[in-house]
Design an enzyme around this catalytic site. Structure first.
Site: not given
Ligand code: THU
Length: 140
Positions: A56, A47-48, A51, A45, A58
């Site tokens: 993610c 992030e930014n 938000y 994942n 995947e």
């Molecule tokens: N996140 C994922 O990487 N995959 C998912 O299927 C659900 C959520 C990440 C997004 C964010 O960086 C963190 O988990 C919290 O939501």
């Protein structure tokens, strides 16, 4: 699905998780995607500060694979939890948006593995996690 491949994917997902950029949530996720050509693409994942622009793990793996020419997938392994956790206490299930993106490129009976460790995992088909998916056929 072959046990050796399941373990290899989980190991790759844990390795990908170490690269997670999750300074806002502190929730680190790693994914390892197996293509029809038996290549493995890793994702974490990212992030930014806004938000909403967060990617993610995947979808990170899917975008890496598709941009390198792989567009059909056999399996994905996902691991996630608090960044500094010594051990994972929960399974990290793919969010709805990631399920939809995976379904765009799924091979027959695509496997989804969620794991806390190499031995502690659950295995699903994508169809179990996203029944009656909206697809290109829905558009025709
Ligand atoms: N996140 C994922 O990487 N995959 C998912 O299927 C659900 C959520 C990440 C997004 C964010 O960086 C963190 O988990 C919290 O939501």
């Amino acid at each position: 699905m072959d046990e050796e491949i399941v373990q290899e994917l989980i190991i790759n997902a844990f390795e990908a998780r170490t690269k997670s950029y999750c300074k806002y949530s502190g929730f680190a996720v790693g994914a390892a995607l197996l293509t029809d050509e038996d290549k493995i693409f890793r994702g974490c994942n990212v992030e930014n500060a806004s938000y909403g622009a967060t990617i993610c793990a995947e979808r990170c793996a899917v975008l890496k694979a598709v941009s390198e020419g792989s567009t059909s997938f056999k399996a994905i392994a996902i691991v996630g939890g608090p960044k500094n956790a010594a051990e994972l206490t929960d399974y990290a299930y793919p969010c709805g948006m990631c399920r939809q993106v995976l379904s765009e490129f799924e091979g027959p009976d695509m496997t989804v593995i969620v794991a806390k460790s190499i031995d502690d995992r659950k295995i699903f088909t994508l169809a179990q996690l996203l029944p009656e998916a909206f697809s290109s056929e829905s558009l025709s």
